[in-house]
Write a protein that holds these residues in place. Sequence first.
Motif, PDB file in Angstrom:
ATOM      1  N   PRO A   1       0.806  -1.224   0.000  1.00 40.88           N
ATOM      2  CA  PRO A   1       0.000   0.000   0.000  1.00 40.88           C
ATOM      3  C   PRO A   1       0.846   1.284   0.000  1.00 40.88           C
ATOM      4  O   PRO A   1       1.810   1.400   0.743  1.00 40.88           O
ATOM      5  CB  PRO A   1      -0.772  -0.116   1.321  1.00 40.88           C
ATOM      6  CG  PRO A   1       0.129  -0.903   2.217  1.00 40.88           C
ATOM      7  CD  PRO A   1       0.986  -1.780   1.346  1.00 40.88           C
TER       8      PRO A   1
ATOM      9  N   THR B   1       4.314   2.022   3.978  1.00 43.52           N
ATOM     10  CA  THR B   1       4.557   1.454   5.299  1.00 43.52           C
ATOM     11  C   THR B   1       4.978   0.005   5.140  1.00 43.52           C
ATOM     12  O   THR B   1       4.237  -0.803   4.562  1.00 43.52           O
ATOM     13  CB  THR B   1       3.287   1.527   6.181  1.00 43.52           C
ATOM     14  OG1 THR B   1       2.846   2.888   6.196  1.00 43.52           O
ATOM     15  CG2 THR B   1       3.571   1.071   7.601  1.00 43.52           C
ATOM     16  N   ASP B   2       6.157  -0.335   5.630  1.00 49.54           N
ATOM     17  CA  ASP B   2       6.649  -1.692   5.401  1.00 49.54           C
ATOM     18  C   ASP B   2       6.185  -2.664   6.478  1.00 49.54           C
ATOM     19  O   ASP B   2       5.417  -2.314   7.381  1.00 49.54           O
ATOM     20  CB  ASP B   2       8.179  -1.702   5.216  1.00 49.54           C
ATOM     21  CG  ASP B   2       8.932  -1.465   6.522  1.00 49.54           C
ATOM     22  OD1 ASP B   2       8.329  -1.577   7.608  1.00 49.54           O
ATOM     23  OD2 ASP B   2      10.136  -1.170   6.443  1.00 49.54           O
ATOM     24  N   TRP B   3       6.676  -3.905   6.402  1.00 50.48           N
ATOM     25  CA  TRP B   3       6.213  -4.956   7.308  1.00 50.48           C
ATOM     26  C   TRP B   3       6.460  -4.619   8.760  1.00 50.48           C
ATOM     27  O   TRP B   3       5.749  -5.073   9.640  1.00 50.48           O
ATOM     28  CB  TRP B   3       6.948  -6.267   6.996  1.00 50.48           C
ATOM     29  CG  TRP B   3       6.655  -6.786   5.638  1.00 50.48           C
ATOM     30  CD1 TRP B   3       7.520  -6.873   4.595  1.00 50.48           C
ATOM     31  CD2 TRP B   3       5.406  -7.263   5.158  1.00 50.48           C
ATOM     32  NE1 TRP B   3       6.887  -7.383   3.493  1.00 50.48           N
ATOM     33  CE2 TRP B   3       5.587  -7.630   3.813  1.00 50.48           C
ATOM     34  CE3 TRP B   3       4.142  -7.412   5.741  1.00 50.48           C
ATOM     35  CZ2 TRP B   3       4.571  -8.139   3.038  1.00 50.48           C
ATOM     36  CZ3 TRP B   3       3.133  -7.920   4.961  1.00 50.48           C
ATOM     37  CH2 TRP B   3       3.347  -8.270   3.638  1.00 50.48           C
TER      38      TRP B   3
ATOM     39  N   GLY C   1       6.256  -1.771  10.108  1.00 46.33           N
ATOM     40  CA  GLY C   1       5.539  -0.577  10.515  1.00 46.33           C
ATOM     41  C   GLY C   1       6.323   0.699  10.254  1.00 46.33           C
ATOM     42  O   GLY C   1       5.913   1.775  10.682  1.00 46.33           O
TER      43      GLY C   1
ATOM     44  N   PHE D   1       4.089 -16.140   7.284  1.00 46.38           N
ATOM     45  CA  PHE D   1       5.069 -15.056   7.300  1.00 46.38           C
ATOM     46  C   PHE D   1       5.974 -15.174   8.522  1.00 46.38           C
ATOM     47  O   PHE D   1       7.194 -15.045   8.426  1.00 46.38           O
ATOM     48  CB  PHE D   1       4.344 -13.710   7.292  1.00 46.38           C
ATOM     49  CG  PHE D   1       5.264 -12.568   6.958  1.00 46.38           C
ATOM     50  CD1 PHE D   1       5.593 -12.300   5.642  1.00 46.38           C
ATOM     51  CD2 PHE D   1       5.812 -11.787   7.954  1.00 46.38           C
ATOM     52  CE1 PHE D   1       6.461 -11.273   5.326  1.00 46.38           C
ATOM     53  CE2 PHE D   1       6.687 -10.757   7.653  1.00 46.38           C
ATOM     54  CZ  PHE D   1       7.002 -10.500   6.332  1.00 46.38           C
TER      55      PHE D   1
ATOM     56  N   GLN E   1       1.310  -7.796  15.151  1.00 45.14           N
ATOM     57  CA  GLN E   1       1.892  -6.803  14.250  1.00 45.14           C
ATOM     58  C   GLN E   1       1.973  -7.362  12.823  1.00 45.14           C
ATOM     59  O   GLN E   1       1.656  -6.674  11.851  1.00 45.14           O
ATOM     60  CB  GLN E   1       3.286  -6.489  14.765  1.00 45.14           C
ATOM     61  CG  GLN E   1       3.939  -5.288  14.163  1.00 45.14           C
ATOM     62  CD  GLN E   1       5.381  -5.214  14.653  1.00 45.14           C
ATOM     63  OE1 GLN E   1       5.700  -5.684  15.735  1.00 45.14           O
ATOM     64  NE2 GLN E   1       6.237  -4.643  13.855  1.00 45.14           N
TER      65      GLN E   1
ATOM     66  N   SER F   1      -0.037  -5.973   9.596  1.00 47.42           N
ATOM     67  CA  SER F   1       0.647  -5.542   8.372  1.00 47.42           C
ATOM     68  C   SER F   1       0.087  -6.266   7.159  1.00 47.42           C
ATOM     69  O   SER F   1      -0.160  -5.667   6.118  1.00 47.42           O
ATOM     70  CB  SER F   1       2.143  -5.837   8.463  1.00 47.42           C
ATOM     71  OG  SER F   1       2.723  -5.071   9.457  1.00 47.42           O
TER      72      SER F   1
ATOM     73  N   LYS G   1      -3.397  -4.975   6.397  1.00 45.14           N
ATOM     74  CA  LYS G   1      -3.371  -3.642   5.799  1.00 45.14           C
ATOM     75  C   LYS G   1      -2.916  -3.707   4.344  1.00 45.14           C
ATOM     76  O   LYS G   1      -3.434  -3.015   3.486  1.00 45.14           O
ATOM     77  CB  LYS G   1      -2.436  -2.718   6.587  1.00 45.14           C
ATOM     78  CG  LYS G   1      -3.104  -2.161   7.838  1.00 45.14           C
ATOM     79  CD  LYS G   1      -2.107  -1.690   8.844  1.00 45.14           C
ATOM     80  CE  LYS G   1      -1.562  -0.326   8.562  1.00 45.14           C
ATOM     81  NZ  LYS G   1      -0.729   0.151   9.696  1.00 45.14           N
ATOM     82  N   SER G   2      -1.935  -4.549   4.111  1.00 47.79           N
ATOM     83  CA  SER G   2      -1.390  -4.589   2.760  1.00 47.79           C
ATOM     84  C   SER G   2      -2.312  -5.306   1.795  1.00 47.79           C
ATOM     85  O   SER G   2      -2.154  -5.202   0.595  1.00 47.79           O
ATOM     86  CB  SER G   2      -0.023  -5.260   2.761  1.00 47.79           C
ATOM     87  OG  SER G   2      -0.175  -6.635   2.936  1.00 47.79           O
TER      88      SER G   2
ATOM     89  N   HIS H   1       3.842   0.128  17.504  1.00 52.24           N
ATOM     90  CA  HIS H   1       4.937   1.091  17.374  1.00 52.24           C
ATOM     91  C   HIS H   1       4.456   2.504  17.705  1.00 52.24           C
ATOM     92  O   HIS H   1       4.727   3.453  16.971  1.00 52.24           O
ATOM     93  CB  HIS H   1       5.508   1.103  15.946  1.00 52.24           C
ATOM     94  CG  HIS H   1       6.226  -0.150  15.575  1.00 52.24           C
ATOM     95  ND1 HIS H   1       7.250  -0.664  16.328  1.00 52.24           N
ATOM     96  CD2 HIS H   1       6.065  -1.001  14.538  1.00 52.24           C
ATOM     97  CE1 HIS H   1       7.692  -1.768  15.760  1.00 52.24           C
ATOM     98  NE2 HIS H   1       6.975  -2.010  14.686  1.00 52.24           N
TER      99      HIS H   1
END
Lengths: 459, 180
Positions: A433, A446-448, A450, B53, B73, B77, B80-81, B154
């Motif tokens: 994204p 935004t990477d894995w 965060g 993952f 987390q 991720s 979201k992706s 985070h």
Amino acid sequence: MNHNHIDRLLKQALQANEAPSPDLIERVKFAANGGTRRKSVRGRKPLFRNLLIAALCLLFVVSATAFGTNFFGFGLQDMALPSPEPIVFEYPDGTVEEFSMTLISLQHPDTPEHAAAVAWQTFLNAYDIDATGGNWSDVSPEYRIYGAYSLEMVEKIREITAYYELSLLGEMLDIRTEEEFHASIAYGPFLNDAIDWFTGYQFESGTFQGDGQFGNIGFQLRFARRGVFDYVFLNVGDIADFTEWTFQNTFGMPMLLLQSTHASLIILETEAASIRVNILAGTAGDRWNPDAPPFGPSDLEHFANLIDFGQLRSEVPDLSAVFAAERAEMNEAASGFVGTWTRVRTELDDGTALPMSEESGVEISADRQIIFWYSRDFLEFDTTTAAADSAPVGWMITGEVVPISQHEFTIGISYMTFHYELDFQTVRPWELPFQYDPTSGLLRYTDWDGVQHVFTRES
Amino acid sequence: MDLATAIDFTPAQDKADIPCLIDTYSTMLYRFCRSLTYSKEDAEDLFQETWIFALRKPQKLQMAKSPQSFLCQTALSLWKSQQRKYARRKRIAPEVPLEFAIDSGENLEEALLRRTETEFVRNLVTQLPEKFRVPLILYYTLEMGVADIAKTLHLPPGTVKSRLFSARQEIKKGLLAYES
């Protein structure tokens, strides 16, 4: 309404009592204990991995027995392709197990399409990317769909299609609505109401694939149009596991039915195409889906009666306007993102700045093709192999921009290279994204972990 | 693709206690996925993808101070992706609401009222912006403390508190509007 009341309502609403099914956990454990590094007998064969995935994604284990005379004049055995080398699994205790595969094409065995599939698979079995190298970015999109990642492979595809006088699949249209899909592939309703939904994708050449659900059983239908070079092969397991018989459904269509304990297959041949329906269940159900009931011969025949294959369009539908509209819409939506972007900072969600040691950037062309490169310290990236190699690691992604809005898009990854290994990483269809802020002119990813990567456009 | 194919296997000695980790954290992870996606199908998919993952880098998981945070987390991720994928599936696959248990001593009418109330609150939660919704799920579904949520997302603990407060305010507004 005080804080405690809200608190109680939220607790009540968000309390989840459900647990994953034992089967789901077993699947994860099975994967975790499946073995050590998977490799082929002669070393790395990344392409083979891609093919394996393609085969697994499309159709699961299929094979056949009792190939007597039938009105098709052929059985699965006749559709077999040259088998790739077996995969060797090394288990934690040191034992080794070999998994062999038999692939079949989706085509009638007496056709140029099948001969082309044989030629392609023969080439793939012998092709060694380690010896020849390759650069995905050199390969144009119409060849990437075949898993080609070098100009040598592109050349082979050109040679095969020219020799057998076949066309390429062409651009792929991801069908967005069920109605749109149905209208483009069939003259009228062709699925009984017992089939819950049906969606899929279609190529410019008219070949299409749809996925559907019959109760708790999934199925896939591929309409491999004649005159078109197709890239999808099936993984055929032990031929002796299957039973085969001919059948004519209630719409009068003759077909070949095949069934094993965990798979069922319907094979049809029409003037326009080879049609294959893979039902993800057999006489013992679906090994990956505990909700799927056993699916016996009478169930298979009943299922075959639910599809009016005669309604599928015999002519190639003219989708040029749809493709053009789709391209124009996507290009228009993506036009604001076109350019070369350079990373200027990395930060956490709250704005805390992070050190930025390596370069990163994104290139987006007017036709929505993207190259995204990214690097960071290896130790930070992967602790598993850091001891062996602490060199900086980076990766490069190519893919296509899929706009979501004027301020947001994802990258559908088609290819990824890890610099440190010079290997081809097989990824599942993946989307990254990005957000664009027109006010500041900044692009964010935004990477894995965060971490936000902020880019500005080069002028 | 099956799970075994999807995982880039790593040396055996690195994952001696992986089955134990799977046993310990699967229920937690599944509940988080379920609350996040509000769909059984998506939750199962996300659950498996998260383990895939995580198991690609087992040492990272094993060495994480809080595997719970690490897994949440990762799931977040991934989710979201791949929102576009899940959003597309939402159109074609029916949603299966979270299970609803009838408390002991509760009659059917009370249970139905509570169920309506619960469904309404759940809908309000699903409509919250992600930055408010995710801390709420971690807090109420997984019963994580502010410090753990901060680590998972985070974020500074103060930001987590503020987001939880804002989220409750939004829910309150929705409930008041409903009652009026």
